[in-house]
Design a protein around this motif. Structure first.
Motif, PDB file in Angstrom:
ATOM      1  N   ARG A 201       0.828  -1.208   0.000  1.00  0.00           N
ATOM      2  CA  ARG A 201       0.000   0.000   0.000  1.00  0.00           C
ATOM      3  C   ARG A 201       0.863   1.260   0.000  1.00  0.00           C
ATOM      4  O   ARG A 201       0.580   2.220  -0.731  1.00  0.00           O
ATOM      5  CB  ARG A 201      -0.928  -0.011   1.217  1.00  0.00           C
ATOM      6  CG  ARG A 201      -1.821   1.222   1.326  1.00  0.00           C
ATOM      7  CD  ARG A 201      -2.589   1.249   2.648  1.00  0.00           C
ATOM      8  NE  ARG A 201      -3.409   2.443   2.742  1.00  0.00           N
ATOM      9  CZ  ARG A 201      -4.648   2.531   2.282  1.00  0.00           C
ATOM     10  NH1 ARG A 201      -5.207   1.484   1.708  1.00  0.00           N
ATOM     11  NH2 ARG A 201      -5.330   3.653   2.394  1.00  0.00           N
ATOM     12  N   ASP A 202       1.926   1.258   0.799  1.00  0.00           N
ATOM     13  CA  ASP A 202       2.799   2.436   0.876  1.00  0.00           C
ATOM     14  C   ASP A 202       3.441   2.728  -0.474  1.00  0.00           C
ATOM     15  O   ASP A 202       3.615   3.901  -0.856  1.00  0.00           O
ATOM     16  CB  ASP A 202       3.884   2.221   1.932  1.00  0.00           C
ATOM     17  CG  ASP A 202       3.322   2.203   3.342  1.00  0.00           C
ATOM     18  OD1 ASP A 202       2.120   2.512   3.503  1.00  0.00           O
ATOM     19  OD2 ASP A 202       4.073   1.865   4.279  1.00  0.00           O
ATOM     20  N   VAL A 205       0.804   4.408  -2.675  1.00  0.00           N
ATOM     21  CA  VAL A 205       0.590   5.791  -2.243  1.00  0.00           C
ATOM     22  C   VAL A 205       1.734   6.679  -2.732  1.00  0.00           C
ATOM     23  O   VAL A 205       1.523   7.812  -3.189  1.00  0.00           O
ATOM     24  CB  VAL A 205       0.463   5.864  -0.705  1.00  0.00           C
ATOM     25  CG1 VAL A 205       0.509   7.313  -0.230  1.00  0.00           C
ATOM     26  CG2 VAL A 205      -0.831   5.196  -0.249  1.00  0.00           C
ATOM     27  N   CYS A 206       2.954   6.154  -2.658  1.00  0.00           N
ATOM     28  CA  CYS A 206       4.124   6.905  -3.118  1.00  0.00           C
ATOM     29  C   CYS A 206       4.043   7.184  -4.618  1.00  0.00           C
ATOM     30  O   CYS A 206       4.390   8.277  -5.083  1.00  0.00           O
ATOM     31  CB  CYS A 206       5.396   6.133  -2.781  1.00  0.00           C
ATOM     32  SG  CYS A 206       6.924   6.939  -3.307  1.00  0.00           S
ATOM     33  N   GLU A 211      -3.724   9.225  -0.742  1.00  0.00           N
ATOM     34  CA  GLU A 211      -4.132   8.081   0.073  1.00  0.00           C
ATOM     35  C   GLU A 211      -5.164   7.243  -0.678  1.00  0.00           C
ATOM     36  O   GLU A 211      -5.999   7.772  -1.420  1.00  0.00           O
ATOM     37  CB  GLU A 211      -4.724   8.551   1.404  1.00  0.00           C
ATOM     38  CG  GLU A 211      -3.675   8.877   2.454  1.00  0.00           C
ATOM     39  CD  GLU A 211      -2.863   7.660   2.860  1.00  0.00           C
ATOM     40  OE1 GLU A 211      -3.435   6.547   2.911  1.00  0.00           O
ATOM     41  OE2 GLU A 211      -1.656   7.813   3.113  1.00  0.00           O
ATOM     42  N   LEU A 212      -5.103   5.947  -0.468  1.00  0.00           N
ATOM     43  CA  LEU A 212      -6.021   5.030  -1.143  1.00  0.00           C
ATOM     44  C   LEU A 212      -7.142   4.621  -0.198  1.00  0.00           C
ATOM     45  O   LEU A 212      -6.917   4.442   1.005  1.00  0.00           O
ATOM     46  CB  LEU A 212      -5.264   3.789  -1.616  1.00  0.00           C
ATOM     47  CG  LEU A 212      -4.114   4.055  -2.591  1.00  0.00           C
ATOM     48  CD1 LEU A 212      -3.353   2.764  -2.869  1.00  0.00           C
ATOM     49  CD2 LEU A 212      -4.641   4.639  -3.890  1.00  0.00           C
TER      50      LEU A 212
END
Length: 304
Positions: A201-202, A205-206, A211-212
């Motif tokens: 996830r990170d 997002v990057c 944000e998801l």
């Protein structure tokens, strides 16, 4: 009938009897060998055994104690011909086989293959737990893709490499052109920032720069879950099943790493076939056929 005709009939009958005796002897030898080899693997790992002994399935635990099922198909020429192997893995390993090989050798090789996919399944578990996965709703361990809702009516289809699951996944965007165009540009521009050691996830997002959304905390539709014993979603519609006729799975293993679903009738029949099962009043106590964790199933009014 003439004497010659009777003699021919007797000879034919005798030959047929001899052939049948050889078939029975071969079949008996085949059964003894299979039972002996199942003993080597461990009866506690056996999930299913076909009536003619040509189909077997074994429970395999990986390093994180996830439950996998290895299916084995053999014929009467076994072990001269190697068994056919299938299972809930993204690809089937090549099983090394020789005239002296046994079922246990195939199980050991399959277990090594399962363990080699540890990072693959950990990555998919990370995706399932941290992102809004819209498909598949009930993923099996063999699936390599996930459709993820990233907001603004956009879906990204992620394809994870089984051999290199921590590398940048292949992706395909679906949604309005006005929304997915900047997403494609962001992916093309930032995908080099992907860091294998970071959570999935990170990394997303990057890359996207926002944000998801997390998926809604909805319960799975149990009617879509197959029974781990009969492999059907619903019981047959039969009068003798009473209120259970046509029912979906209604019992689930409490082990979070297993969570296998069953029809209560199926798991009760299976438990009753196991000599180690105990009964106290209207409850059967035994072990899950997949993960061996203790289970308790009520048996009263199962067909009423």
């Amino acid at each position: 009938m003439t004497k010659r005709g009777l003699l021919r009939a007797d000879i034919a009958t005798e030959c047929a009897g001899q052939i049948r005796c050889r078939e029975l002897a071969n079949s008996s030898s085949f059964c003894r060998k299979l039972y002996s080899e199942i003993e080597d693997v461990g009866w506690e790992r056996l999930v299913r055994l076909g009536d003619n002994l040509t189909f077997l399935s074994f429970r395999i635990l990986d390093a994180s104690e996830r439950v996998h099922v290895m299916e084995v198909q053999v014929d009467q020429t076994y072990p001269q011909c190697p068994p056919s192997i299938s299972g809930d893995v993204p690809y089937i390993p090549k099983i090394e086989w020789s005239a002296t090989s046994r079922l246990k050798d195939a199980v050991i090789q399959f277990k090594k293959h399962v363990d080699s996919l540890e990072d693959f399944w950990s990555t998919l578990d990370d995706i399932d737990n941290s992102l809004w996965v819209v498909d598949p709703k009930f993923p099996c361990r063999a699936m390599c893709h996930r459709l993820v809702n990233i907001g603004n009516d956009c879906i990204v289809m992620l394809s994870i490499s089984a051999q290199n699951p921590k590398t940048v996944p292949e992706c395909r965007f679906m949604g309005p052109d006005s929304s997915i165009s900047p997403l494609r540009k962001a992916w093309s521009r930032n995908c080099k920032k992907w860091m294998p050691e970071k959570p999935f996830r990170d990394n997303l997002v990057c890359i996207f720069g926002f944000e998801l959304p997390k998926g809604p905390d909805t319960e799975k539709d149990e009617q879509q879950v197959e029974c781990g014993i009969c492999y059907a979603q619903h019981l047959p519609i039969e009068d003798e099943l009473g209120t259970k006729s046509g029912c979906a799975t209604d019992y689930q293993c409490d082990n979070a790493n297993c969570s296998r679903a069953f029809h209560s009738l199926c798991i009760i029949d299976w438990l009753r076939s196991i000599t180690t099962t105990r009964q106290s009043f209207d409850v059967l106590f035994g072990s899950c056929p997949y993960c061996s964790e203790p289970i308790a199933v009520k048996i009263n009014n199962t067909r009423s």
